[in-house]
Design an enzyme around this catalytic site. Structure first.
Site, PDB file in Angstrom:
ATOM      1  CD  GLU A 159     -11.722  -1.430 -37.886  1.00  0.00           C
ATOM      2  OE1 GLU A 159     -11.890  -2.278 -38.775  1.00  0.00           O
ATOM      3  OE2 GLU A 159     -11.036  -0.401 -38.036  1.00  0.00           O
ATOM      4  CG  ASP A 171      -4.741  -0.288 -35.176  1.00  0.00           C
ATOM      5  OD1 ASP A 171      -3.601  -0.471 -34.697  1.00  0.00           O
ATOM      6  OD2 ASP A 171      -5.181  -0.933 -36.137  1.00  0.00           O
TER       7      ASP A 171
END
Length: 386
Positions: A159, A171
């Site tokens: 990410e 997450d």
């Protein structure tokens, strides 16, 4: 997720041979929002929806990817310094690069994948995708030598380094470590975690998806992270004797000391984070005591903070939260990074049908479409499907 469907697409779009199947879930988070990158606590669980991929080494240096949902195909070399332009393919590319950094000798492969995590609903479809491929590459090319935690960090680095979202670890953690029937309290500073059995008898956990799509990449998310880091920087300057890495290390008194210096916006954002840290711990105590009324109260407090202090809610989500209150729902709040997506609702079973009907009717009357409804089932984390 239909295994046969993914397999049929894999066979069709490649050489007719089958590979290995891997799955990783999306997640819900009962409470603890925007606390992970601030070193606080979160309380997620994996769900029974996620990403499913089939993958087979192809004996070359080329990775051939097919997104079943998008009907899009992308190819890139394992050692391509730039990577593909398609945003969905950059998640796979990023995981390949991060797993190579961990010593996994990734070779070329063919892969097709699909997901039943609702996109844009705040259930972390991207983390499910990253975790699915990290697990698969570790199994196929790494003799499973990479630890679960390193797979989590590889997803987070994907990410950061390839997709432009400076996210925390919640997450990916929930996707990799999930366990059916359990929520997890994760200390994002120490990475210690604990499983909490979650079977609230007499209650249902349900998501109402506003179908407002949010785009986290770029400024809105990163602006809030910058606000938090700015407050920490000012507190650290006032207290050179201390060690201040994130807001987790700061007290209410220290926050008040720098209020005038950091400005009201940054102060409000930091105030939310400190309050949320306290709320997660209160929810853990309440769950241990079977006190779901307190759990619900804390969820409402979190929604207020996310809406008014952190300012990541939107009109549609506030409207859904108000409907929950009107219907006597035990707890309700925005879930996920914000700017759209879902509310998560803890509802007594006898109120469930009326609440859902009322929410659909009123929301459709105001916004022209009904919210989507997802009943939550807590499932297992990343795995190979035999």
């Amino acid at each position: 997720m239909e295994i046969e469907f993914v397999r049929s697409r894999f066979i069709k779009h490649f050489d007719g041979k089958t590979g290995n199947l891997y799955a990783s879930p999306g997640r819900i988070n009962l409470i603890g929002e925007h606390t992970d990158y601030n070193g606080g606590f979160v309380f997620p669980g994996a769900v029974d929806k996620g990403m499913l991929c089939e993958i087979r080494p192809n004996g070359t240096n080329t990775i051939m990817c097919y997104s079943i949902d998008l009907k899009d195909r992308v190819e890139f070399k394992v050692d391509d310094p730039q990577g593909p332009r398609a945003s969905w393919a950059r998640y796979i590319y990023g995981v390949v690069q991060e797993m190579r950094k961990l010593g996994v000798d990734v070779k070329g492969f063919n892969t097709a994948f699909a997901g039943d995590v609702p996109l844009g609903a705040g259930m972390s479809s991207s983390a499910a995708l990253e975790s699915c491929y990290a697990f698969a590459l570790n199994d196929l090319f790494g003799d499973n030598k990479v630890s679960k935690w390193d797979m989590v960090l590889a997803g987070q680095a994907t990410e950061h380094n390839y997709c432009g979202v400076n996210c925390g670890i919640m997450d990916q953690f929930a996707s990799v470590f999930g366990k059916a029937g359990c929520l997890m309290r994760l200390d994002c500073r120490s990475r210690e975690f604990e499983y909490f059995p979650f079977n609230p008898e007499g209650y249902k956990l349900v998501l109402l998806d506003s179908v407002v799509k949010h785009e986290l990449a770029g400024s809105p998310y990163n602006d809030r992270r910058n606000s938090c880091e700015n407050v920490v920087k000012h507190i650290a300057a006032k207290h050179p004797e201390g060690k201040f890495e994130t807001l987790r290390d700061c007290t209410w008194e220290q926050l008040d000391e720098v209020r005038a210096e950091v400005g009201e916006e940054d102060y409000k954002r930091a105030k939310f984070v400190l309050g949320e840290k306290d709320r997660v711990l209160a929810v853990c105590d309440a769950l241990n005591a079977g006190d779901y009324e307190t759990v619900g109260q804390k969820m409402y407090e979190t929604h207020y903070g996310l809406s008014k202090e952190y300012e990541v809610s939107c009109e549609e989500l506030d409207f859904l939260n108000d409907i929950a209150k009107e219907n006597g729902v035990t707890g309700s709040r925005i879930m996920g990074g914000g700017f759209g997506g879902c509310t998560i609702n803890l509802v007594k079973e006898e109120l469930y049908d009326k609440f859902i009907a009322d929410a659909k009717e009123k929301f459709a009357a105001k916004y022209g479409h009904a919210p989507k409804v997802y009943d939550v089932v807590i499932g297992d984390g990343s795995r190979r499907i035999e």
